[in-house]
Write an enzyme that holds these catalytic residues in place. Structure first.
Site, PDB file in Angstrom:
ATOM      1  N   VAL A 187      52.412  10.509  18.861  1.00 45.26           N
ATOM      2  CA  VAL A 187      51.535  10.898  17.749  1.00 45.26           C
ATOM      3  C   VAL A 187      50.080  10.783  18.186  1.00 45.26           C
ATOM      4  O   VAL A 187      49.620   9.721  18.610  1.00 45.26           O
ATOM      5  CB  VAL A 187      51.812  10.019  16.512  1.00 45.26           C
ATOM      6  CG1 VAL A 187      50.886  10.423  15.371  1.00 45.26           C
ATOM      7  CG2 VAL A 187      53.268  10.137  16.090  1.00 45.26           C
ATOM      8  N   LYS A 188      49.392  11.917  18.083  1.00 45.81           N
ATOM      9  CA  LYS A 188      47.999  11.965  18.526  1.00 45.81           C
ATOM     10  C   LYS A 188      47.113  11.680  17.315  1.00 45.81           C
ATOM     11  O   LYS A 188      47.201  12.353  16.275  1.00 45.81           O
ATOM     12  CB  LYS A 188      47.728  13.358  19.087  1.00 45.81           C
ATOM     13  CG  LYS A 188      46.647  13.421  20.122  1.00 45.81           C
ATOM     14  CD  LYS A 188      46.683  14.794  20.765  1.00 45.81           C
ATOM     15  CE  LYS A 188      45.553  14.981  21.734  1.00 45.81           C
ATOM     16  NZ  LYS A 188      45.476  16.361  22.203  1.00 45.81           N
ATOM     17  N   ILE A 189      46.240  10.677  17.498  1.00 45.52           N
ATOM     18  CA  ILE A 189      45.446  10.164  16.370  1.00 45.52           C
ATOM     19  C   ILE A 189      43.968  10.164  16.765  1.00 45.52           C
ATOM     20  O   ILE A 189      43.622   9.682  17.852  1.00 45.52           O
ATOM     21  CB  ILE A 189      45.903   8.722  16.034  1.00 45.52           C
ATOM     22  CG1 ILE A 189      47.364   8.727  15.564  1.00 45.52           C
ATOM     23  CG2 ILE A 189      45.004   8.064  14.999  1.00 45.52           C
ATOM     24  CD1 ILE A 189      47.940   7.349  15.277  1.00 45.52           C
ATOM     25  N   THR A 191      49.117  18.765  22.893  1.00 52.62           N
ATOM     26  CA  THR A 191      48.675  19.869  22.032  1.00 52.62           C
ATOM     27  C   THR A 191      47.561  19.319  21.141  1.00 52.62           C
ATOM     28  O   THR A 191      47.335  18.109  21.088  1.00 52.62           O
ATOM     29  CB  THR A 191      49.824  20.383  21.137  1.00 52.62           C
ATOM     30  OG1 THR A 191      50.179  19.364  20.180  1.00 52.62           O
ATOM     31  CG2 THR A 191      51.053  20.753  21.946  1.00 52.62           C
ATOM     32  N   ALA A 217      51.555  15.327  19.604  1.00 49.52           N
ATOM     33  CA  ALA A 217      51.400  16.159  18.406  1.00 49.52           C
ATOM     34  C   ALA A 217      50.394  15.462  17.498  1.00 49.52           C
ATOM     35  O   ALA A 217      50.564  14.282  17.166  1.00 49.52           O
ATOM     36  CB  ALA A 217      52.742  16.315  17.702  1.00 49.52           C
TER      37      ALA A 217
END
Ligand code: E4P
Length: 214
Positions: free
Chosen positions: A82-84, A27, A56
């Protein structure tokens, strides 16, 4: 090769999952905004609907802010990645996440050298955005080829997650290059299922079947 679906729409996720081809979900803030519901509510629903990783994205721009979000997100469900964003602050957060065993997906990657930095920082996934690079007269899949070569040369464990996929040729090229994952919108996944000769062949079989004595 793994397929993730690139959406925050639970109905699209269920539709693709029912075909048995989905290994995870990605996402981003724009995709979450498109469904018009609270991020947390949507994220939990997605995580409960799929077994695989669910990316996310954090929305802070500082390492401290990203880490606060990363810790909170990773506590929600075991399958959250965790999307960074791939910035200097994002790289700092990635290294801390690696040390804290929080899985990461480094997003908005537009060069093989950015991908090299992500691997060195300890990213779980790197997301090269091929469609957006093509849109700027770049060559998205050439970037992916370079990333695959570089990771192979040095034995990095970071997985190549081809993102911003716009059409089946991106998927075909990614598979030939040995990319670990392609994340695709439902429209591209559906395009992959179709071939005019399949439709024509099926129509003929069904027509001929009508002639078979019952
Ligand atoms: C990937 O993780 C991103 O969410 C996505 O692939 C971006 O795609 P777009 O360029 O079509 O917005």
């Amino acid at each position: 090769m793994k397929f993730f679906i690139d959406t925050a729409d639970i109905n699209e996720i269920k539709e693709a999952s029912s075909m048995g081809i989905i290994d995870g979900v990605t996402t981003n803030p724009s995709l979450v905004a498109a469904v018009g519901r609270s991020f947390r509510e949507v994220l939990l629903e997605i995580c409960d609907a799929v077994d695989g990783p669910v990316s996310a994205e954090v929305t802070s721009e500082t390492c401290d802010g990203m880490m606060a979000e990363a810790r909170e997100l990773s506590e929600l469900r075991d399958n959250i990645v965790v999307k960074i964003p791939l910035t200097p602050e994002g790289l700092k957060a990635t290294r801390i996440c690696r040390d804290e065993e929080i899985k990461t997906n480094l997003t908005l990657c537009f060069s093989a050298t950015q991908a090299l930095l992500a691997a060195k920082a300890g990213a779980t996934y790197i997301s090269p955005f091929v469609g957006r690079l093509d849109d700027q007269s770049g060559d998205g899949m050439a970037m992916v080829a370079d990333i695959c070569d570089i990771y192979e040369n040095y034995g990095f464990e970071t997985q190549v997650l081809v993102a911003s996929v716009r059409h089946p040729m991106h998927v075909l090229e990614a598979a030939k290059m040995g990319a670990h994952v392609a994340t695709c919108p439902l429209s591209v996944l559906m395009q992959l299922t179709r071939h005019p000769l399949t439709d024509r062949g099926l129509a003929k079989f069904l027509k001929d079947w009508e002639k078979v004595p019952k």
